[in-house]
Design a protein around this motif. Structure first.
Motif: not given
Length: 426
Positions: A334-359
């Motif tokens: 669920e956290a991964l899906a949420q981070a992908l959508e917030k990043a608007g990208s599948t690029e690892a760096g972009a997703v990581a930036s949204k995954l850290e700090g996520s609830t």
């Protein structure tokens, strides 16, 4: 594409049963295809049962995301695809699987059953990401709990969704501290980074919180190679220990507990993983009131949402032997899906930036990914084994007739521990 076709058919069926509109062809069959997740795990060998349990959990989580339409990205909705890579429980095989996964187009790696394997994958992923920024990879860890992985070895690309070994030990110590009947303990574990970390932390926390308890045995055994634990069980019984503390998992735990039962050992077991994978069935009635386990969640956690969550997993996997369900793995996807959508990208760096700090929350359970070290912060639950039908034990484990009654729930704020991580961000 055959996998995608089958996944789309299953997604449509699941969506309809959930009251959701199925994806249109334009939404689902976009040019970029599914988002591929690589599960690198021991799916054969001595710990294959643990690997298959992981696969069922993550598959269910992936199906749930796909059933609601997949991951919504600017170019259109994309499904998640779970690919299996068998490490055979060997580090070299895991590294080979990682290379294959990256070549196959996977940019998210999932692994957890072995901290030693997690460490070599983490090093390889860090090198890959430094060397080839166009093929950077995220590492989502659901079970490798060596504290070093989010302390001195922390990495921007690694996210751990399980409580680490020291956090789990602190949760068990909540019970041990109040169990004044325990005056002596035997420490036993698997001889690799995780097993060593468990025993080290057991010694430290006992000295701090129960200095009156005597450690009458302290030993490590080879990982996944012992077929007969009778000699160990005989030593445990002969020591007079009133309790055993162990981080053993998979067959190393099942065989240890079974051997202890056969030699007539009647002390308590304080475990990290004694709540499934054959352990309750192996010990039987001898474990009632004696086997204690710590987890992020247990099936008998009170509450309608928790009960519905467990019941829905059993509907998906009705075979009793397949009912080892992990809440943290569901929260991870669920956290991964949420981070992908917030990043608007599948690029690892972009997703990581949204995954850290996520609830993220699901079925009454929630957690937050701490940005400073990428250690997921969540509540922990301690349970004691009892017969199904006893007060607090509605659900048993793997059709064994035994389940775990919740005796302590520790909030995330209390389970949290400090970190020595010095995160280096790209």
């Amino acid at each position: 594409m055959e996998y995608l076709r089958r996944s789309l058919l299953k997604t449509a069926a699941l969506a309809l049963s959930a009251g959701l509109a199925p994806l249109s062809q334009a939404q689902s069959a976009n040019a970029t295809g599914p988002i591929r997740l690589a599960l690198i795990e021991g799916l054969s060998g001595p710990f294959a049962n643990a690997g298959e349990a992981v696969y069922r959990n993550i598959l269910w989580a992936v199906e749930r995301v796909n059933a609601r339409g997949g991951v919504k990205l600017p170019g259109g909705a994309r499904l998640l695809q779970l690919d299996r890579y068998d490490s055979k429980g060997q580090n070299e095989e895991a590294l080979s699987a990682l290379r294959s996964a990256i070549d196959d187009g996977c940019r998210v790696v999932l692994q957890g059953n072995s901290s030693a394997t997690a460490a070599v994958l983490l090093d390889a992923i860090q090198k890959n990401n430094d060397r080839d920024p166009s093929r950077r990879v995220l590492f989502l860890n659901y079970s490798a709990v060596d504290p070093a992985l989010t302390n001195e070895r922390c990495s921007y690309w690694h996210f751990r969704f399980d409580a680490h070994a020291d956090m789990r030990m602190a949760a068990l110590m909540e019970v041990i501290r109040e169990d004044r009947a325990v005056k002596s303990v035997y420490l036993i574990g698997q001889d690799y980074s995780f097993g060593q970390a468990v025993l080290k932390e057991a010694r430290r926390q006992l000295a701090e919180q129960r200095p009156d308890v005597h450690i009458v045995g302290d030993e490590l055994h080879p990982l996944g190679r012992v077929k007969d634990f009778a000699p160990y069980a005989v030593k445990i019984k002969a020591s007079g220990a009133q309790a055993v503390i162990t981080g053993n998992w998979g067959n190393d735990l099942t065989l240890l507990i079974k051997a202890a039962r056969e030699v007539g050992y009647d002390g308590r077991f304080f475990t990290y993983y004694g709540n499934a994978l054959g352990a309750p069935a192996a010990i039987g009635d001898a474990g009632v009131g004696r086997v204690v386990a710590v987890a992020d969640w247990l099936p008998n956690v009170p509450g309608a949402q928790s009960e519905a969550f467990y019941q829905s997993f059993r509907q998906r996997f009705p075979k009793p032997a397949d009912d080892y369900v992990h809440m943290r793995m569901q929260l991870m996807i669920e956290a991964l899906a949420q981070a992908l959508e917030k990043a608007g990208s599948t690029e690892a760096g972009a997703v990581a930036s949204k995954l850290e700090g996520s609830t993220v929350s699901l079925s009454g359970q929630s957690g937050t990914m701490r940005a400073s070290d990428h250690q997921f912060q969540q509540g922990l639950t301690v349970g004691v084994m009892d017969k199904q039908g006893s007060p607090g034990v509605r659900f048993d484990v793997e059709g064994s007739g035994y389940g775990f009654k919740v005796i302590r729930q520790i909030p995330a704020s209390k389970a949290e521990m400090a970190t020595s991580c010095r995160m280096v961000r790209p």
